[in-house]
Design a protein around this motif. Structure first.
Motif, short mmCIF file in Angstrom:
data_model
loop_
_atom_site.label_atom_id
_atom_site.label_comp_id
_atom_site.label_asym_id
_atom_site.label_seq_id
_atom_site.Cartn_x
_atom_site.Cartn_y
_atom_site.Cartn_z
N UNK A 110 0.84 -1.20 0.00
CA UNK A 110 0.00 0.00 0.00
C UNK A 110 0.87 1.25 0.00
N UNK A 111 1.95 1.23 0.77
CA UNK A 111 2.87 2.38 0.80
C UNK A 111 3.54 2.60 -0.55
N UNK A 112 3.87 1.52 -1.24
CA UNK A 112 4.49 1.64 -2.57
C UNK A 112 3.52 2.29 -3.55
N UNK A 113 2.25 1.89 -3.50
CA UNK A 113 1.27 2.50 -4.39
C UNK A 113 1.03 3.97 -4.05
N UNK A 114 1.10 4.31 -2.78
CA UNK A 114 0.97 5.72 -2.40
C UNK A 114 2.17 6.52 -2.88
N UNK A 115 3.35 5.96 -2.76
CA UNK A 115 4.57 6.64 -3.23
C UNK A 115 4.54 6.81 -4.75
N UNK A 116 3.93 5.84 -5.44
CA UNK A 116 3.85 5.93 -6.90
C UNK A 116 3.06 7.16 -7.34
N UNK A 117 2.11 7.60 -6.53
CA UNK A 117 1.35 8.81 -6.88
C UNK A 117 2.28 10.02 -6.99
N UNK A 118 3.21 10.14 -6.07
CA UNK A 118 4.17 11.24 -6.12
C UNK A 118 5.12 11.07 -7.31
N UNK A 119 5.47 9.84 -7.61
CA UNK A 119 6.35 9.57 -8.75
C UNK A 119 5.66 9.98 -10.05
N UNK A 120 4.37 9.76 -10.15
CA UNK A 120 3.62 10.21 -11.33
C UNK A 120 3.71 11.73 -11.46
N UNK A 121 3.55 12.41 -10.34
CA UNK A 121 3.66 13.87 -10.35
C UNK A 121 5.04 14.33 -10.77
N UNK A 122 6.08 13.63 -10.32
CA UNK A 122 7.44 13.97 -10.71
C UNK A 122 7.64 13.80 -12.22
N UNK A 123 7.15 12.70 -12.75
CA UNK A 123 7.29 12.43 -14.19
C UNK A 123 6.55 13.48 -15.01
N UNK A 124 5.32 13.78 -14.63
CA UNK A 124 4.55 14.80 -15.35
C UNK A 124 5.22 16.16 -15.20
N UNK A 125 5.76 16.46 -14.02
CA UNK A 125 6.46 17.71 -13.81
C UNK A 125 7.67 17.85 -14.71
N UNK A 126 8.43 16.78 -14.88
CA UNK A 126 9.59 16.82 -15.78
C UNK A 126 9.15 17.03 -17.22
N UNK A 127 8.09 16.35 -17.62
CA UNK A 127 7.60 16.51 -18.99
C UNK A 127 7.11 17.94 -19.22
N UNK A 128 6.35 18.49 -18.27
CA UNK A 128 5.83 19.84 -18.43
C UNK A 128 6.95 20.88 -18.44
N UNK A 129 7.95 20.71 -17.58
CA UNK A 129 9.03 21.69 -17.55
C UNK A 129 9.88 21.61 -18.81
N UNK A 130 9.92 20.46 -19.44
CA UNK A 130 10.67 20.35 -20.69
C UNK A 130 9.97 21.08 -21.84
N UNK A 131 8.69 21.35 -21.68
CA UNK A 131 7.94 22.11 -22.69
C UNK A 131 8.31 23.58 -22.68
N UNK A 132 8.84 24.08 -21.59
CA UNK A 132 9.25 25.49 -21.53
C UNK A 132 10.39 25.70 -22.51
N UNK A 133 10.36 26.81 -23.20
CA UNK A 133 11.36 27.11 -24.19
C UNK A 133 10.95 26.70 -25.60
N UNK A 134 9.80 26.03 -25.71
CA UNK A 134 9.32 25.61 -27.03
C UNK A 134 8.20 26.51 -27.53
#
Length: 164
Positions: free
Chosen positions: A136-160
Motif C-alpha cells: 500500500x505504501x508503494x502504491x501511495x509513493x507511486x502517486x508522487x512519482x507520477x507527479x514527478x514524471x509529469x512535472x519533468x515533462x511539463x518543464x521540458x515544454x518550456x522554451x518551445x
C-alpha cells in the motif's frame, strides 16, 4: 530593463512553480513523517523490537521532499531571461510543472502518513500485515512519482513557445 528578453512577468510564474513544487512536496513529506512517526512511537511502546522495521513509512515520506527539490532545481535552472527569451508560455509551463509535482507529493504524503500510522500499529499486533502495508505504501509513493514524471515533462515544454 536592459538586456531582458521575453515577457517581464513570466519569471514570476516560473519561480512560483519552483516554490510550489518544493513547498507542497515538503508539506506532504512532513505530514507523512509526523503521522507515521506517531504510529512508530506508539507501536514502539508495545513492541520495541519492531521499531527499525517500522521506519519504512517515515523513509518513504521523506523521499517526497526530494521529488519537489528535483523539480524546483530543474525549473530554477531553466529561468534565465538574459540568456534566452522567457515568455509567459514558459512561465506557465514551469508553474504547472511545480504544481503537478508538489500537489502529487502532498497527496502522497497524506496517504503515506495515514497508512503508515495505521499499518505500523496493526503490524505490532499481527506481523503478517507487514507485506500488505508495504504494498500500500508503494502504491501511495507511486502517486508522487507520477507527479514527478509529469512535472519533468511539463518543464521540458518550456522554451518551445517560439522559435528563437
Amino acid at each position: 530593463m536592459a538586456g531582458f528578453s521575453g515577457d517581464e512577468t513570466a519569471p514570476f510564474f516560473g519561480f512560483l512553480g519552483a516554490a510550489a513544487a518544493l513547498v507542497f512536496s515538503c508539506m506532504g513529506a512532513a505530514y507523512g513523517t509526523a503521522k507515521s512517526g506517531v504510529g512508530v512511537a506508539s507501536m514502539g511502546v508495545m513492541r520495541p523490537e519492531l521499531v527499525m522495521k517500522s521506519i519504512v513509512p517515515v523513509v518513504m515520506a521523506g523521499v517526497l521532499g526530494i521529488y519537489g527539490l528535483i523539480i524546483a532545481v530543474i525549473i530554477s535552472t531553466g529561468i534565465n531571461p538574459k540568456a534566452k527569451s522567457y515568455y509567459l508560455f514558459d512561465g506557465y509551463a514551469h508553474l504547472s510543472s511545480g504544481l503537478a509535482c508538489g500537489l502529487a507529493g502532498l497527496s502522497a504524503g497524506m496517504a503515506i502518513g495515514i497508512v503508515g500510522d495505521a499499518g505500523v500499529r496493526a503490524n505490532a499486533q499481527q506481523p503478517k500485515l507487514f507485506v500488505g502495508m508495504i504494498l500500500i505504501l508503494i502504491f501511495a509513493e507511486a502517486l508522487a512519482l507520477y507527479g514527478l514524471i509529469v512535472g519533468i515533462i511539463l518543464s521540458s515544454r518550456a522554451g518551445q513557445s517560439r522559435d528563437n
